[in-house]
Design a protein around this motif. Structure first.
Motif, PDB file in Angstrom:
ATOM      1  N   ALA A  33       0.846  -1.190   0.000  1.00 46.51           N
ATOM      2  CA  ALA A  33       0.000   0.000   0.000  1.00 46.51           C
ATOM      3  C   ALA A  33       0.885   1.244   0.000  1.00 46.51           C
ATOM      4  O   ALA A  33       1.990   1.232   0.557  1.00 46.51           O
ATOM      5  CB  ALA A  33      -0.922  -0.012   1.208  1.00 46.51           C
ATOM      6  N   GLU A  34       0.410   2.292  -0.609  1.00 46.13           N
ATOM      7  CA  GLU A  34       1.212   3.525  -0.757  1.00 46.13           C
ATOM      8  C   GLU A  34       0.285   4.702  -1.051  1.00 46.13           C
ATOM      9  O   GLU A  34      -0.922   4.534  -1.198  1.00 46.13           O
ATOM     10  CB  GLU A  34       2.207   3.360  -1.931  1.00 46.13           C
ATOM     11  CG  GLU A  34       3.673   3.324  -1.528  1.00 46.13           C
ATOM     12  CD  GLU A  34       4.244   4.700  -1.216  1.00 46.13           C
ATOM     13  OE1 GLU A  34       3.471   5.668  -1.077  1.00 46.13           O
ATOM     14  OE2 GLU A  34       5.470   4.805  -1.091  1.00 46.13           O
ATOM     15  N   GLY A  35       0.895   5.881  -1.116  1.00 42.98           N
ATOM     16  CA  GLY A  35       0.258   7.048  -1.701  1.00 42.98           C
ATOM     17  C   GLY A  35      -1.030   7.545  -1.066  1.00 42.98           C
ATOM     18  O   GLY A  35      -1.967   7.903  -1.782  1.00 42.98           O
ATOM     19  N   ALA A  73      -0.554   2.524  -9.971  1.00 42.18           N
ATOM     20  CA  ALA A  73      -0.535   3.824  -9.307  1.00 42.18           C
ATOM     21  C   ALA A  73       0.285   3.747  -8.030  1.00 42.18           C
ATOM     22  O   ALA A  73       0.238   2.752  -7.300  1.00 42.18           O
ATOM     23  CB  ALA A  73      -1.958   4.261  -8.987  1.00 42.18           C
ATOM     24  N   ASN A  74       1.026   4.827  -7.748  1.00 40.53           N
ATOM     25  CA  ASN A  74       1.864   4.881  -6.550  1.00 40.53           C
ATOM     26  C   ASN A  74       1.451   6.100  -5.742  1.00 40.53           C
ATOM     27  O   ASN A  74       0.383   6.123  -5.165  1.00 40.53           O
ATOM     28  CB  ASN A  74       3.335   4.870  -6.983  1.00 40.53           C
ATOM     29  CG  ASN A  74       4.288   4.598  -5.837  1.00 40.53           C
ATOM     30  OD1 ASN A  74       3.959   4.789  -4.673  1.00 40.53           O
ATOM     31  ND2 ASN A  74       5.490   4.177  -6.151  1.00 40.53           N
ATOM     32  N   GLY A  75       2.257   7.166  -5.718  1.00 41.60           N
ATOM     33  CA  GLY A  75       1.920   8.348  -4.929  1.00 41.60           C
ATOM     34  C   GLY A  75       0.732   9.112  -5.489  1.00 41.60           C
ATOM     35  O   GLY A  75       0.500   9.130  -6.702  1.00 41.60           O
ATOM     36  N   PRO A 118       7.333   7.612 -12.009  1.00 44.49           N
ATOM     37  CA  PRO A 118       6.960   8.590 -10.980  1.00 44.49           C
ATOM     38  C   PRO A 118       6.496   7.897  -9.702  1.00 44.49           C
ATOM     39  O   PRO A 118       5.715   6.940  -9.752  1.00 44.49           O
ATOM     40  CB  PRO A 118       5.837   9.378 -11.653  1.00 44.49           C
ATOM     41  CG  PRO A 118       6.210   9.344 -13.107  1.00 44.49           C
ATOM     42  CD  PRO A 118       6.759   7.950 -13.314  1.00 44.49           C
ATOM     43  N   ASN A 119       7.000   8.393  -8.571  1.00 40.58           N
ATOM     44  CA  ASN A 119       6.829   7.679  -7.304  1.00 40.58           C
ATOM     45  C   ASN A 119       5.947   8.412  -6.325  1.00 40.58           C
ATOM     46  O   ASN A 119       5.030   7.841  -5.754  1.00 40.58           O
ATOM     47  CB  ASN A 119       8.215   7.431  -6.693  1.00 40.58           C
ATOM     48  CG  ASN A 119       8.181   6.561  -5.465  1.00 40.58           C
ATOM     49  OD1 ASN A 119       7.691   6.970  -4.420  1.00 40.58           O
ATOM     50  ND2 ASN A 119       8.690   5.331  -5.586  1.00 40.58           N
ATOM     51  N   ASP A 120       6.242   9.704  -6.109  1.00 43.22           N
ATOM     52  CA  ASP A 120       5.449  10.441  -5.122  1.00 43.22           C
ATOM     53  C   ASP A 120       5.331  11.887  -5.576  1.00 43.22           C
ATOM     54  O   ASP A 120       6.164  12.379  -6.337  1.00 43.22           O
ATOM     55  CB  ASP A 120       6.087  10.344  -3.740  1.00 43.22           C
ATOM     56  CG  ASP A 120       5.029  10.313  -2.632  1.00 43.22           C
ATOM     57  OD1 ASP A 120       3.877  10.713  -2.895  1.00 43.22           O
ATOM     58  OD2 ASP A 120       5.362   9.901  -1.507  1.00 43.22           O
ATOM     59  N   VAL A 121       4.304  12.566  -5.064  1.00 41.91           N
ATOM     60  CA  VAL A 121       3.926  13.852  -5.646  1.00 41.91           C
ATOM     61  C   VAL A 121       3.322  14.747  -4.583  1.00 41.91           C
ATOM     62  O   VAL A 121       2.674  14.280  -3.637  1.00 41.91           O
ATOM     63  CB  VAL A 121       2.938  13.616  -6.827  1.00 41.91           C
ATOM     64  CG1 VAL A 121       1.708  12.845  -6.371  1.00 41.91           C
ATOM     65  CG2 VAL A 121       2.550  14.916  -7.502  1.00 41.91           C
ATOM     66  N   PRO A 176      15.228   9.448  -5.230  1.00 40.81           N
ATOM     67  CA  PRO A 176      14.276  10.357  -4.571  1.00 40.81           C
ATOM     68  C   PRO A 176      12.925   9.667  -4.437  1.00 40.81           C
ATOM     69  O   PRO A 176      12.478   8.975  -5.342  1.00 40.81           O
ATOM     70  CB  PRO A 176      14.207  11.543  -5.537  1.00 40.81           C
ATOM     71  CG  PRO A 176      14.590  10.980  -6.869  1.00 40.81           C
ATOM     72  CD  PRO A 176      15.587   9.897  -6.581  1.00 40.81           C
ATOM     73  N   ASN A 177      12.291   9.881  -3.272  1.00 41.35           N
ATOM     74  CA  ASN A 177      11.078   9.124  -2.978  1.00 41.35           C
ATOM     75  C   ASN A 177       9.985  10.077  -2.487  1.00 41.35           C
ATOM     76  O   ASN A 177       9.504  10.903  -3.248  1.00 41.35           O
ATOM     77  CB  ASN A 177      11.442   8.007  -1.995  1.00 41.35           C
ATOM     78  CG  ASN A 177      10.503   6.837  -2.073  1.00 41.35           C
ATOM     79  OD1 ASN A 177       9.301   7.001  -2.192  1.00 41.35           O
ATOM     80  ND2 ASN A 177      11.034   5.625  -1.998  1.00 41.35           N
ATOM     81  N   GLY A 178       9.638  10.043  -1.198  1.00 36.07           N
ATOM     82  CA  GLY A 178       8.603  10.959  -0.722  1.00 36.07           C
ATOM     83  C   GLY A 178       9.087  12.395  -0.689  1.00 36.07           C
ATOM     84  O   GLY A 178      10.293  12.669  -0.643  1.00 36.07           O
ATOM     85  N   PRO A 229      13.500   6.218   4.511  1.00 39.25           N
ATOM     86  CA  PRO A 229      12.339   7.094   4.398  1.00 39.25           C
ATOM     87  C   PRO A 229      11.713   6.883   3.020  1.00 39.25           C
ATOM     88  O   PRO A 229      12.362   7.070   2.009  1.00 39.25           O
ATOM     89  CB  PRO A 229      12.960   8.495   4.525  1.00 39.25           C
ATOM     90  CG  PRO A 229      14.342   8.341   3.979  1.00 39.25           C
ATOM     91  CD  PRO A 229      14.762   6.916   4.223  1.00 39.25           C
ATOM     92  N   ASP A 230      10.445   6.465   3.031  1.00 37.84           N
ATOM     93  CA  ASP A 230       9.703   6.358   1.772  1.00 37.84           C
ATOM     94  C   ASP A 230       8.810   7.600   1.730  1.00 37.84           C
ATOM     95  O   ASP A 230       9.274   8.684   1.402  1.00 37.84           O
ATOM     96  CB  ASP A 230       8.929   5.032   1.758  1.00 37.84           C
ATOM     97  CG  ASP A 230       8.324   4.686   0.415  1.00 37.84           C
ATOM     98  OD1 ASP A 230       8.096   5.602  -0.387  1.00 37.84           O
ATOM     99  OD2 ASP A 230       8.046   3.499   0.158  1.00 37.84           O
ATOM    100  N   GLY A 231       7.558   7.494   2.130  1.00 33.13           N
ATOM    101  CA  GLY A 231       6.719   8.674   2.161  1.00 33.13           C
ATOM    102  C   GLY A 231       6.925   9.497   3.426  1.00 33.13           C
ATOM    103  O   GLY A 231       7.241   8.962   4.488  1.00 33.13           O
TER     104      GLY A 231
END
Ligand code: MG
Length: 298
Positions: A33-35, A73-75, A118-121, A176-178, A229-231
């Protein structure tokens, strides 16, 4: 005291915690789970379940599938008009879901080359969309679609949807992540999770000053250990709440680790929500959790 709470700096962390508020598991059975992103108008938390290729929606009454397939879908984030912005890790693009439900592709390439995954936004107050583009989604079909990279860096991008302009905000991160802004948006925090693929790689959060959309004064803010650190998200006083292997870590504005919320599985991301913006939603490997705090979103 809630046994999931670990206080490291009593003076700084104790008052952020509601002693009687339990850590609640709202949903399980996911693969990664994410985003998480909260929509106050409908009291809905939207989040992703990457390996199951679906976007999920939690409302007070339960969880349902919002979109499947989701192009892994991710972030996710919410723009200034209340529309869902999604990092499609599998389709290597950033999309916006219009109010009528149509999915509009914002950007999928830079200078003629496909984005990585794309990972997080996050969306700043001026409507600019900032997102990270590491290569995680290219490495396996579990959290993306295996493929060849076309860009020679894992960038943080800045996208102006009004004129479809994509620029590199920084190319100085390994993975680069969160990412999250300070309450006044004068600082941008970016997580670097390079340790996932290199034991010596970074597992820290970098801070940048932001002025007129330009990043400067790159500096280490905090190191996350165990894990990476992810998000990340920022509260109303500017503290940074980060995912980690053993739970959620809370860093004060000077970078000091002042407390943790312990979780039984690896945390992937965090987001404030709820009617009073003081409920911390936590996505983990397989579950969605939440806990009420006495501090909330900016
Ligand atoms: Mg991430």
């Amino acid at each position: 005291m809630n046994s999931n709470i670990e206080i490291i700096n009593y003076a700084r962390f104790r008052n952020l915690i509601v002693t009687t508020a339990p850590l609640e598991r709202l949903h399980d059975g996911m693969r990664w789970a994410e985003g998480p992103v909260y929509f106050a108008d409908t009291n809905t938390l939207i989040f992703s379940d990457l390996p199951n290729d679906r976007l999920m929606a939690w409302t007070g009454s339960g969880v349902s599938v919002l979109r499947s397939p989701s192009n892994v879908a991710n972030g996710n984030a919410r723009d200034r008009e209340g529309r869902l912005i999604t990092c499609e890790s599998g389709a290597r693009r950033l999309t916006r879901t219009e109010h009528d439900g149509r999915v509009f592709v914002l950007v999928d390439s830079f200078e003629g080359r496909k984005l990585n995954s794309p990972n997080d936004v996050v969306v700043s107050a001026d409507g600019i969309i900032w997102f990270t583009d590491p290569d995680y989604g290219l490495l396996s079909n579990y959290t993306g679609r295996r493929g060849e990279r076309e860009l020679n860096a894992n960038n943080v991008f800045r996208f102006d949807a009004l004129n479809s302009t994509l620029t590199v905000a920084t190319n100085t991160m390994v993975k680069p992540n969160g990412l999250a802004f300070s309450p006044d948006e004068s600082v941008l925090y970016v997580a670097d999770s390079g340790r996932t693929h290199d034991p010596e790689g970074p597992h820290h959060i970098i801070a940048f000053d932001v002025k007129s959309g330009i990043l400067s004064n790159r500096r280490p803010f905090a190191t996350v250990d165990p894990g990476i650190p992810d998000g990340i998200c920022v509260d109303e006083d500017g503290r940074v709440w980060s995912s980690a292997a053993d739970g959620v870590h809370c860093f004060d504005i000077d970078g000091e680790l002042i407390g943790k919320i312990r979780l039984p599985e690896t945390v992937s991301n965090v987001a404030f929500g709820g009617p009073n913006r003081d409920r911390l939603f936590i996505t983990t490997a397989t579950s969605l959790y939440a806990i009420y705090l006495s501090v909330g979103a900016p």
